[in-house]
Design a protein around this motif. Structure first.
Motif, PDB file in Angstrom:
ATOM      1  N   LEU A 128       0.825  -1.211   0.000  1.00 13.16           N
ATOM      2  CA  LEU A 128       0.000   0.000   0.000  1.00 13.16           C
ATOM      3  C   LEU A 128       0.858   1.260   0.000  1.00 13.16           C
ATOM      4  O   LEU A 128       0.550   2.237  -0.686  1.00 13.16           O
ATOM      5  CB  LEU A 128      -0.945  -0.002   1.199  1.00 13.16           C
ATOM      6  N   THR A 129       1.937   1.234   0.753  1.00 10.93           N
ATOM      7  CA  THR A 129       2.859   2.370   0.778  1.00 10.93           C
ATOM      8  C   THR A 129       3.463   2.598  -0.594  1.00 10.93           C
ATOM      9  O   THR A 129       3.546   3.732  -1.069  1.00 10.93           O
ATOM     10  CB  THR A 129       3.974   2.136   1.818  1.00 10.93           C
ATOM     11  N   PHE A 130       3.874   1.511  -1.246  1.00 10.42           N
ATOM     12  CA  PHE A 130       4.452   1.604  -2.585  1.00 10.42           C
ATOM     13  C   PHE A 130       3.458   2.186  -3.583  1.00 10.42           C
ATOM     14  O   PHE A 130       3.790   3.101  -4.344  1.00 10.42           O
ATOM     15  CB  PHE A 130       4.926   0.217  -3.034  1.00 10.42           C
TER      16      PHE A 130
ATOM     17  N   LEU B  43      -1.345  11.281   5.911  1.00 11.33           N
ATOM     18  CA  LEU B  43      -2.448  10.977   6.818  1.00 11.33           C
ATOM     19  C   LEU B  43      -2.905   9.532   6.646  1.00 11.33           C
ATOM     20  O   LEU B  43      -3.133   8.821   7.634  1.00 11.33           O
ATOM     21  CB  LEU B  43      -3.606  11.949   6.590  1.00 11.33           C
ATOM     22  N   LEU B  44      -3.034   9.082   5.412  1.00  9.05           N
ATOM     23  CA  LEU B  44      -3.435   7.691   5.156  1.00  9.05           C
ATOM     24  C   LEU B  44      -2.407   6.713   5.716  1.00  9.05           C
ATOM     25  O   LEU B  44      -2.772   5.704   6.336  1.00  9.05           O
ATOM     26  CB  LEU B  44      -3.636   7.446   3.660  1.00  9.05           C
ATOM     27  N   LEU B  45      -1.140   6.991   5.509  1.00  8.86           N
ATOM     28  CA  LEU B  45      -0.099   6.116   6.047  1.00  8.86           C
ATOM     29  C   LEU B  45      -0.109   6.127   7.573  1.00  8.86           C
ATOM     30  O   LEU B  45       0.100   5.090   8.210  1.00  8.86           O
ATOM     31  CB  LEU B  45       1.274   6.519   5.505  1.00  8.86           C
ATOM     32  N   TRP B  46      -0.352   7.293   8.167  1.00  7.68           N
ATOM     33  CA  TRP B  46      -0.430   7.395   9.614  1.00  7.68           C
ATOM     34  C   TRP B  46      -1.594   6.555  10.146  1.00  7.68           C
ATOM     35  O   TRP B  46      -1.457   5.846  11.145  1.00  7.68           O
ATOM     36  CB  TRP B  46      -0.579   8.860  10.005  1.00  7.68           C
ATOM     37  N   LEU B  47      -2.746   6.623   9.452  1.00 10.02           N
ATOM     38  CA  LEU B  47      -3.902   5.828   9.867  1.00 10.02           C
ATOM     39  C   LEU B  47      -3.659   4.335   9.666  1.00 10.02           C
ATOM     40  O   LEU B  47      -4.108   3.513  10.473  1.00 10.02           O
ATOM     41  CB  LEU B  47      -5.151   6.272   9.095  1.00 10.02           C
ATOM     42  N   LEU B  48      -2.957   3.971   8.598  1.00  5.27           N
ATOM     43  CA  LEU B  48      -2.671   2.553   8.344  1.00  5.27           C
ATOM     44  C   LEU B  48      -1.716   1.960   9.371  1.00  5.27           C
ATOM     45  O   LEU B  48      -1.717   0.750   9.598  1.00  5.27           O
ATOM     46  CB  LEU B  48      -2.088   2.374   6.942  1.00  5.27           C
ATOM     47  N   THR B  49      -0.898   2.787  10.002  1.00  2.00           N
ATOM     48  CA  THR B  49       0.030   2.285  11.010  1.00  2.00           C
ATOM     49  C   THR B  49      -0.643   2.152  12.374  1.00  2.00           C
ATOM     50  O   THR B  49       0.023   1.821  13.351  1.00  2.00           O
ATOM     51  CB  THR B  49       1.261   3.199  11.155  1.00  2.00           C
TER      52      THR B  49
END
Length: 189
Positions: free
Chosen positions: A6-8, A80-86
Motif C-alpha cells: 500500500l505504501t508503494f 495521513l493515510l499512512l499514519w492511519l494505516l500504522t
C-alpha cells in the motif's frame, strides 16, 4: 507485507500526480507553453484537482498557487493515510513535516527526471517534439553549472553534474527529515 504494498502504490500514485502539479507550476513559472505533449499530459493528470482550487485561490502572476496547493494537499493526504494505516502510531504533528519532506523529495526527483531525459534526448534525438520543452525546463538548473564547468572535448557534462548535485540534495533531505522527526518525537507532541 500489505503495508509495504500500500505504501508503494501510494508513493507511485501521489508522486505522479503531485509531481505533475509541481511540473505545472514550474512550466508556468518558466513560461513554457502547454500545447506540447508534456503540457497536455500535465493538464490531463492535474486538472481534476487544480481547477476547483483555482476558483478559491486565483493564480498570481507567474506563480500557479493552486498547483502548489494541490501538490501539498496530495502529499498531506498520503501522510495521513499512512499514519492511519500504522494504527495511529506516533504524533499527528509529524504529518506536516513528513508531507513537506515528501514534497521536496518529489520536486528533486522530478528535476532529476527532467535532466536525465533531457540528457538522453540531446544525445539520441535532439530534435524531438519535447526536446525544446525539456531544454527550457532544464536551462535554469544547468546555466550556472555551464558557467563553472567548461566543455570537455565538446561534451557538456553539466547535466551529469546537475544530477549528482540533486542526488546529494536528496541525501541531505533524508538527513533533515530524520532530524526533524527526532525533534518532534523528543518534544513528546
Amino acid at each position: 507485507m500489505l503495508f509495504e504494498i500500500l505504501t508503494f502504490v501510494l508513493d507511485i500514485v501521489v508522486g505522479l500526480i503531485s509531481g505533475a502539479c509541481l511540473l505545472r507550476l514550474y512550466m508556468q513559472q518558466q513560461r513554457v507553453p502547454f500545447g506540447n505533449p508534456v503540457g497536455q499530459l500535465v493538464f490531463a493528470l492535474t486538472d481534476w484537482i487544480v481547477l476547483p482550487l483555482r476558483k478559491a485561490f486565483p493564480t498570481k502572476g507567474r506563480w500557479d498557487m493552486p498547483s502548489l496547493l494541490a501538490a501539498i494537499l496530495l502529499v498531506l493526504v498520503q501522510m495521513l493515510l499512512l499514519w492511519l494505516l500504522t494504527g495511529a502510531a506516533g504524533s499527528v504533528l509529524a504529518l506536516p513535516w513528513l508531507a513537506l519532506c515528501a514534497l521536496a523529495k518529489v520536486a528533486l526527483s522530478g528535476l532529476m527526471g527532467i535532466l536525465l531525459v533531457f540528457a538522453i534526448l540531446s544525445w539520441v534525438q535532439p530534435h524531438s517534439p519535447i526536446a525544446g520543452v525539456l531544454q527550457r525546463l532544464s536551462d535554469p538548473l544547468l546555466k550556472p553549472i555551464r558557467k563553472l564547468v567548461p566543455l570537455v572535448g565538446n561534451v557538456d557534462f553539466s547535466a551529469l553534474i546537475g544530477l549528482i548535485a540533486l542526488q546529494v540534495l536528496l541525501m541531505v533531505l533524508a538527513y533533515v527529515q530524520a532530524w526533524g522527526l527526532r525533534a518532534i518525537v523528543s518534544t513528546g507532541l
